[in-house]
Design a protein around this motif. Sequence first.
Motif, PDB file in Angstrom:
ATOM      1  N   PHE A 247       7.257   6.327   7.996  1.00 20.25           N
ATOM      2  CA  PHE A 247       6.803   7.115   9.146  1.00 20.25           C
ATOM      3  C   PHE A 247       6.765   8.608   8.884  1.00 20.25           C
ATOM      4  CE2 PHE A 247      11.354   7.191   9.997  1.00 20.25           C
ATOM      5  CZ  PHE A 247      11.581   8.411  10.608  1.00 20.25           C
ATOM      6  N   THR A 248       7.516   9.077   7.892  1.00 21.48           N
ATOM      7  CA  THR A 248       7.497  10.510   7.584  1.00 21.48           C
ATOM      8  C   THR A 248       6.182  10.945   6.940  1.00 21.48           C
ATOM      9  OG1 THR A 248       8.650  10.029   5.512  1.00 21.48           O
ATOM     10  CG2 THR A 248       9.997  10.729   7.386  1.00 21.48           C
ATOM     11  N   ALA A 249       5.300   9.991   6.634  1.00 19.69           N
ATOM     12  CA  ALA A 249       3.976  10.324   6.084  1.00 19.69           C
ATOM     13  C   ALA A 249       3.036  10.849   7.153  1.00 19.69           C
ATOM     14  CB  ALA A 249       3.365   9.097   5.414  1.00 19.69           C
TER      15      ALA A 249
ATOM     16  N   LEU B 294      -2.670   3.997   6.733  1.00 21.61           N
ATOM     17  CA  LEU B 294      -2.389   4.796   7.929  1.00 21.61           C
ATOM     18  C   LEU B 294      -2.659   4.004   9.202  1.00 21.61           C
ATOM     19  CD1 LEU B 294      -3.792   8.216   6.690  1.00 21.61           C
ATOM     20  CD2 LEU B 294      -1.384   7.627   7.046  1.00 21.61           C
ATOM     21  N   ARG B 295      -3.685   3.149   9.195  1.00 26.58           N
ATOM     22  CA  ARG B 295      -3.977   2.302  10.354  1.00 26.58           C
ATOM     23  C   ARG B 295      -2.816   1.341  10.607  1.00 26.58           C
ATOM     24  NH1 ARG B 295      -5.366  -2.572  11.840  1.00 26.58           N
ATOM     25  NH2 ARG B 295      -5.381  -3.391   9.722  1.00 26.58           N
ATOM     26  N   LEU B 296      -2.351   0.677   9.550  1.00 23.29           N
ATOM     27  CA  LEU B 296      -1.248  -0.274   9.683  1.00 23.29           C
ATOM     28  C   LEU B 296       0.031   0.429  10.127  1.00 23.29           C
ATOM     29  CD1 LEU B 296      -1.847  -2.423   6.471  1.00 23.29           C
ATOM     30  CD2 LEU B 296      -2.184  -3.170   8.841  1.00 23.29           C
ATOM     31  N   LEU B 297       0.290   1.602   9.564  1.00 20.28           N
ATOM     32  CA  LEU B 297       1.488   2.364   9.912  1.00 20.28           C
ATOM     33  C   LEU B 297       1.478   2.751  11.386  1.00 20.28           C
ATOM     34  CD1 LEU B 297       4.073   3.869   9.163  1.00 20.28           C
ATOM     35  CD2 LEU B 297       2.649   5.743   8.322  1.00 20.28           C
TER      36      LEU B 297
ATOM     37  N   LEU C 155       0.830  -1.206   0.000  1.00 20.99           N
ATOM     38  CA  LEU C 155       0.000   0.000   0.000  1.00 20.99           C
ATOM     39  C   LEU C 155       0.865   1.257   0.000  1.00 20.99           C
ATOM     40  CD1 LEU C 155      -2.817  -0.983   2.536  1.00 20.99           C
ATOM     41  CD2 LEU C 155      -3.111  -0.549   0.085  1.00 20.99           C
ATOM     42  N   GLY C 156       1.929   1.243   0.788  1.00 24.07           N
ATOM     43  CA  GLY C 156       2.794   2.412   0.887  1.00 24.07           C
ATOM     44  C   GLY C 156       3.499   2.733  -0.416  1.00 24.07           C
ATOM     45  N   VAL C 157       3.991   1.702  -1.112  1.00 24.30           N
ATOM     46  CA  VAL C 157       4.694   1.948  -2.372  1.00 24.30           C
ATOM     47  C   VAL C 157       3.726   2.477  -3.426  1.00 24.30           C
ATOM     48  CG1 VAL C 157       5.928   0.852  -4.288  1.00 24.30           C
ATOM     49  CG2 VAL C 157       6.575   0.333  -1.919  1.00 24.30           C
ATOM     50  N   VAL C 158       2.543   1.875  -3.522  1.00 24.28           N
ATOM     51  CA  VAL C 158       1.559   2.383  -4.478  1.00 24.28           C
ATOM     52  C   VAL C 158       1.193   3.824  -4.122  1.00 24.28           C
ATOM     53  CG1 VAL C 158      -0.790   2.113  -5.387  1.00 24.28           C
ATOM     54  CG2 VAL C 158       0.644   0.088  -5.023  1.00 24.28           C
ATOM     55  N   ARG C 159       1.057   4.099  -2.840  1.00 24.36           N
ATOM     56  CA  ARG C 159       0.669   5.432  -2.374  1.00 24.36           C
ATOM     57  C   ARG C 159       1.699   6.491  -2.754  1.00 24.36           C
ATOM     58  NH1 ARG C 159       0.880   8.510   2.741  1.00 24.36           N
ATOM     59  NH2 ARG C 159      -1.192   9.267   3.249  1.00 24.36           N
ATOM     60  N   ILE C 160       2.979   6.202  -2.549  1.00 25.68           N
ATOM     61  CA  ILE C 160       3.990   7.226  -2.818  1.00 25.68           C
ATOM     62  C   ILE C 160       4.200   7.458  -4.314  1.00 25.68           C
ATOM     63  CG2 ILE C 160       5.195   6.909  -0.630  1.00 25.68           C
ATOM     64  CD1 ILE C 160       7.372   5.375  -2.108  1.00 25.68           C
TER      65      ILE C 160
ATOM     66  N   PRO D 224      -9.409   5.740  -1.308  1.00 30.25           N
ATOM     67  CA  PRO D 224      -9.533   6.340   0.027  1.00 30.25           C
ATOM     68  C   PRO D 224      -9.548   5.277   1.138  1.00 30.25           C
ATOM     69  CG  PRO D 224     -10.962   7.481  -1.500  1.00 30.25           C
ATOM     70  CD  PRO D 224     -10.405   6.299  -2.255  1.00 30.25           C
ATOM     71  N   ALA D 225     -10.206   4.147   0.890  1.00 23.93           N
ATOM     72  CA  ALA D 225     -10.204   3.063   1.891  1.00 23.93           C
ATOM     73  C   ALA D 225      -8.802   2.493   2.060  1.00 23.93           C
ATOM     74  CB  ALA D 225     -11.182   1.969   1.484  1.00 23.93           C
ATOM     75  N   GLY D 226      -8.048   2.408   0.964  1.00 19.36           N
ATOM     76  CA  GLY D 226      -6.672   1.926   1.041  1.00 19.36           C
ATOM     77  C   GLY D 226      -5.792   2.880   1.822  1.00 19.36           C
TER      78      GLY D 226
END
Length: 199
Positions: A105-107, A81-84, A9-14, A74-76
């Motif tokens: 974590f800088t997100a 953020l919940r997992l982080l 999720l984080g890689v897709v997000r960034i 948006p759900a992703g």
Amino acid sequence: MSATRLMVLGVVRIHGTAHGYLVQNELLAWNAHEWANIKWGSLYHALKQMTKQGLLTAQDAGDGSWRVDYTITPAGDVEFLRLLRSALAHPEHRPDALAAALGFFTALPRAEVIELLRSRVAALESERDVKAKQSRQAAERPSQVGHISELFGLWVHAADSGIAWTRSLIDRLERGDWTMADDDPHAFGTPGSGRRGTT
């Protein structure tokens, strides 16, 4: 907690939009295959599964290749953020969840990360106290416990080490190290921030 889920999720997000090969290359660059239980075939399964769950959307690249591009929903974003937050605040005995969280974590805003890490310290202190008590009890009955008592000493040492490291990260954050989401809306780990972190 699934470190793989957080990382995908984080890689897709960034990146905003990412295909499976890009996700794999990003995580290879982080040496995630060495510290997380990642099997490269499972990345594609994770992408498809999270698409079914509504955390990602999938679209053919439209360039004549078989490539599928994924974007976070948006759900992703909520799940990421919940997992982080969970990985930062709650220690686990496997290191991959925290390692994944350190990639992103800088997100989060600086004050929130500090608070999450303080929760982590409190949990580690509680765990350390329990293991220290067990170690003392084992020392009182060496004929029954024997060399297995060394396990308790290892766990106490690991908790103490985790506490010291977490406190040092809190200190660095409090003195202003790292560019956080509230310092710059494009801090690494935020949507569209790409690969490079900044100090």
